[in-house]
Each structure stands twice: as structure tokens, then as C-alpha cells.
Scaffold this motif. Structure first.
Motif, mmCIF file in Angstrom:
data_model
loop_
_atom_site.group_PDB
_atom_site.id
_atom_site.type_symbol
_atom_site.label_atom_id
_atom_site.label_comp_id
_atom_site.label_asym_id
_atom_site.label_seq_id
_atom_site.Cartn_x
_atom_site.Cartn_y
_atom_site.Cartn_z
ATOM 1 N N ARG A 119 42.441 41.614 35.350
ATOM 2 C CA ARG A 119 42.820 43.026 35.330
ATOM 3 C C ARG A 119 42.612 43.623 33.934
ATOM 4 O O ARG A 119 42.026 44.697 33.784
ATOM 5 C CB ARG A 119 44.279 43.152 35.760
ATOM 6 N N TYR A 177 39.927 46.620 33.042
ATOM 7 C CA TYR A 177 40.435 47.877 32.502
ATOM 8 C C TYR A 177 39.845 48.133 31.107
ATOM 9 O O TYR A 177 39.453 49.261 30.786
ATOM 10 C CB TYR A 177 41.963 47.838 32.419
ATOM 11 N N ARG A 205 43.216 50.293 41.946
ATOM 12 C CA ARG A 205 44.349 50.565 41.052
ATOM 13 C C ARG A 205 43.891 51.307 39.804
ATOM 14 O O ARG A 205 44.607 52.187 39.307
ATOM 15 C CB ARG A 205 45.024 49.253 40.642
ATOM 16 N N TYR A 206 42.725 50.984 39.278
ATOM 17 C CA TYR A 206 42.233 51.667 38.084
ATOM 18 C C TYR A 206 42.110 53.167 38.353
ATOM 19 O O TYR A 206 42.467 53.998 37.510
ATOM 20 C CB TYR A 206 40.881 51.100 37.654
ATOM 21 N N ASP A 258 44.748 36.229 37.215
ATOM 22 C CA ASP A 258 44.728 37.556 37.806
ATOM 23 C C ASP A 258 45.017 38.621 36.750
ATOM 24 O O ASP A 258 44.350 39.667 36.710
ATOM 25 C CB ASP A 258 45.765 37.634 38.927
ATOM 26 N N ARG A 259 45.988 38.386 35.886
ATOM 27 C CA ARG A 259 46.321 39.373 34.852
ATOM 28 C C ARG A 259 45.175 39.532 33.853
ATOM 29 O O ARG A 259 44.848 40.657 33.430
ATOM 30 C CB ARG A 259 47.601 38.939 34.122
ATOM 31 N N TRP A 305 41.799 45.818 42.162
ATOM 32 C CA TRP A 305 41.978 46.292 40.791
ATOM 33 C C TRP A 305 41.174 47.564 40.542
ATOM 34 O O TRP A 305 41.605 48.435 39.765
ATOM 35 C CB TRP A 305 41.579 45.213 39.789
#
Length: 341
Positions: A16, A20, A46-47, A12-13, A43
Motif C-alpha cells: 500500500r 501510494y 482506496r487511493y 500488505d502495508r 488499494w
């Protein structure tokens, strides 16, 4: 030419960071083509919050695997403006999955604008039942196939991470009576097989249990987990399908035509059927046996048509009408209950 980004088999990280990084390196107007084995919508929401930058994205195939998303980078957001998530090209189950995840990732005083093709009020009740009185919900527009709702987290969430075996929870004590049952049925229709939803009510909701029997037969388990004055917790688990092929449509809603004039009933029923995708269905509630309707569907709808009696009582007939998920077109049509067409 779109930049290709492959996020399959990544943590998941890492997903992301790669999203990004690719977006940070793109110029406004540039497009990314992302392939992933899980949803990336949270995501992208969130971006927009983290970078104060508008994004516009579209899913290629509402239920495709792997998931392919085209993302266009937009201009900087105006001061105080929120990012937008247009969920209209996602199937309902994926919408809820993305929206619940996105809200979980919000910090206090953060939010986004949801664009949907119908009133997403059941989502409000679900978020409020899980997170408490921190769900900001403001309609910006209603109807016309474009409902816009500003959703925000106004404070620290009451969610404590307990009951990991429960996929969703509704405290019906906080839901207006006129919206309770249909809100619950709407969400139950979208949870995966084998998953559990929890209902918190002032007493055991036995009328709701009767509705579940009428709509879903024996395909659910009803467990009273707690029962004390003013508070009853009921866990409803959707049965796992057997290993055999099952073309029974997933029940998403109920259509009660008993209060409609006969001339309007058929129009509403056929409109509801036309709006179904493969594997979806609705429970028709009628005041008499709608057998003539069956013969009309049989003649016009083809082998995908599914007709299943759920209840046959004086004044109340319930029939599951839907489109089977698959059909080889070679099976003879039968009027026996539970026969897939």
C-alpha cells in the motif's frame, strides 16, 4: 516511459505504501507499470477515495502470474464523484476476490463505481448476505457490455469475522426466488477447490442439492450445519482435485434450451461454446439425447472439446460441454461419459 514498481514478496502495508508513494509522486497523465504477486485493485480503489484522484488501470493478461498492471494517474475527482473500477479484463474469480476485498476496506459512506460486462447482481446478494443492510447499490447504466453500478457502504457492517473457513455466504431468504439458484451456482463455479460456501435458507434446500448432483456429480460435500424452524445452514465444499491432470472444465452456468425452437437451440449452444475460455464449461439441459450435436462438435471443435453426460432421463438430458484447460491433441475422441477431449 512508465515507472516500474515491483511489489512481489512484500507485506500488505508495504504494498500500500509503495503504490501510494509512486502515485503521489507522479504527475497527471504519467503511467506506472506494477508487478505484483497478489491483486492490487482494492488499494487502487482506496487511493481514489483517499486522494480524491481518478485512476485508470489495465491488467496485462487476465490470469497471468505474476500480475502486471498499467496504471495511469488522472485528474482530481469532481466534488462528490466516486472512483471507478473497471473489472472487465479480470477473470471472474479475480473479480470477486478484488470486489469483496474492496468492500471490506470501505468505511461507512464510502463507495466506488463498478464497471462490468454483465449484470453483477450476484455480487449484491453476496455482499448483503455477509454485511447486512448496509450495501448501497445503484445502477448508472445497464447492458451493451458496460454495466455501471455505484456501490457504497452505508453504515457499519454486520460481518463479525466468524466462520473463517467459509469463503462466502448467501442468505437465500433475502434473494428473490427467481434469482436464488443461478446466483448460488454462479458463485460456486468460481470458488477455489477445497473452499466452502454457506447457504442460509428457511429449510434444507433439497432441490438445490439435486441440481448440484446433476451439475457437479460427486465433486462436492453437502453438510447441514444447523436446522431449525425457519433457518437451515448448509455448507457446500468443493472437492480438491487429485494430483493427476484433470482437464474437466469448471462449470460456470447452465443452458436450458428445452423451451426454445429447435432452430434456435443450436445457435445458442454454439454461441455459448464460443464464449468459453479454456477450462470453462456449461451444463446443457435438453429434452432428448443431443448426440447429433456431439458429432457436430467432434467434427468442428478439435481436441479441446469436452462432452460429459451428467443425467439421462426421459425429458431431461444434462451434458457438460466445455473446453479443456489443456490438450496435447493426440488423444482419440470417445463418447464415454467423463472422457476429456
Amino acid at each position: 516511459m512508465a515507472t516500474e514498481v515491483d511489489l512481489r514478496d512484500r507485506s500488505d502495508r508495504d504494498r500500500r505504501d509503495r503504490i501510494y508513494g509512486a502515485l503521489d509522486g507522479a504527475e497527471p497523465g504519467e503511467e506506472l507499470h506494477v508487478t505484483a504477486d497478489r491483486g492490487i485493485d482494492p488499494w487502487l480503489i482506496r487511493y481514489q477515495i483517499d486522494r480524491e484522484r481518478a485512476l485508470d488501470w489495465e491488467h496485462e493478461g487476465a490470469d497471468a502470474e505474476p500480475r502486471e498492471v498499467r496504471i495511469a494517474k488522472g485528474e482530481a475527482l469532481d466534488d462528490g464523484a466516486s472512483g471507478t473500477f473497471d473489472a472487465r479484463d479480470l477473470v471472474p474469480q479475480r473479480r470477486h476476490e478484488a470486489l469483496l476485498d474492496a468492500f471490506d476496506r470501505l468505511e461507512p459512506d464510502e463507495g466506488f463505481v463498478l464497471v462490468n460486462d454483465h449484470d453483477p447482481k450476484p455480487l449484491y446478494h453476496e455482499l448483503q448476505s455477509t454485511h447486512g443492510e448496509v450495501v448501497g447499490w445503484e445502477y448508472e447504466s445497464r447492458g451493451g457490455g458496460e454495466w455501471r453500478v455505484a456501490i457504497a457502504k452505508t453504515g457499519a457492517s454486520a460481518a463479525d469475522g466468524e466462520d473463517d473457513d467459509v469463503i462466502t455466504r448467501f442468505d437465500v431468504r433475502e434473494i428473490p426466488k427467481s434469482e436464488r439458484h443461478e446466483t448460488i451456482h454462479h458463485r460456486y463455479g468460481m470458488i477455489p477447490d477445497g473452499e466452502t460456501m454457506e447457504i442460509v435458507a428457511p429449510h434444507e434446500p433439497r432441490p438445490l442439492r439435486g441440481e448440484f448432483r446433476d451439475r457437479y456429480g460427486d465433486a462436492f460435500d453437502w453438510e447441514v450445519a444447523e436446522n431449525r424452524p425457519g433457518r437451515c445452514r448448509v455448507r457446500i465444499t468443493k472437492a480438491e482435485k487429485s494430483g493427476e491432470t484433470d482437464d474437466t472444465p469448471e462449470v460456470a452456468t447452465e443452458l436450458d434450451v428445452r423451451d426454445l425452437p429447435p432452430a434456435r437451440r443450436h445457435d445458442q449452444i454454439f454461441e455459448a461454446y464460443a464464449d468459453l475460455d479454456g477450462g470453462e464449461g456449461f451444463v446443457l439441459v435438453n429434452d432428448h439425447d443431443p448426440k447429433p450435436l456431439y458429432h457436430q462438435f467432434d467434427a468442428e471443435a478439435g481436441p479441446e472439446f469436452h462432452w460429459e453426460y451428467r443425467k439421462r432421463d426421459p425429458g431431461e438430458f444434462r451434458v457438460l460441454i466445455g473446453k479443456s484447460a489443456s490438450s496435447d491433441g493426440g488423444e482419440p475422441v470417445s463418447e464415454q461419459p467423463s472422457a476429456p477431449f
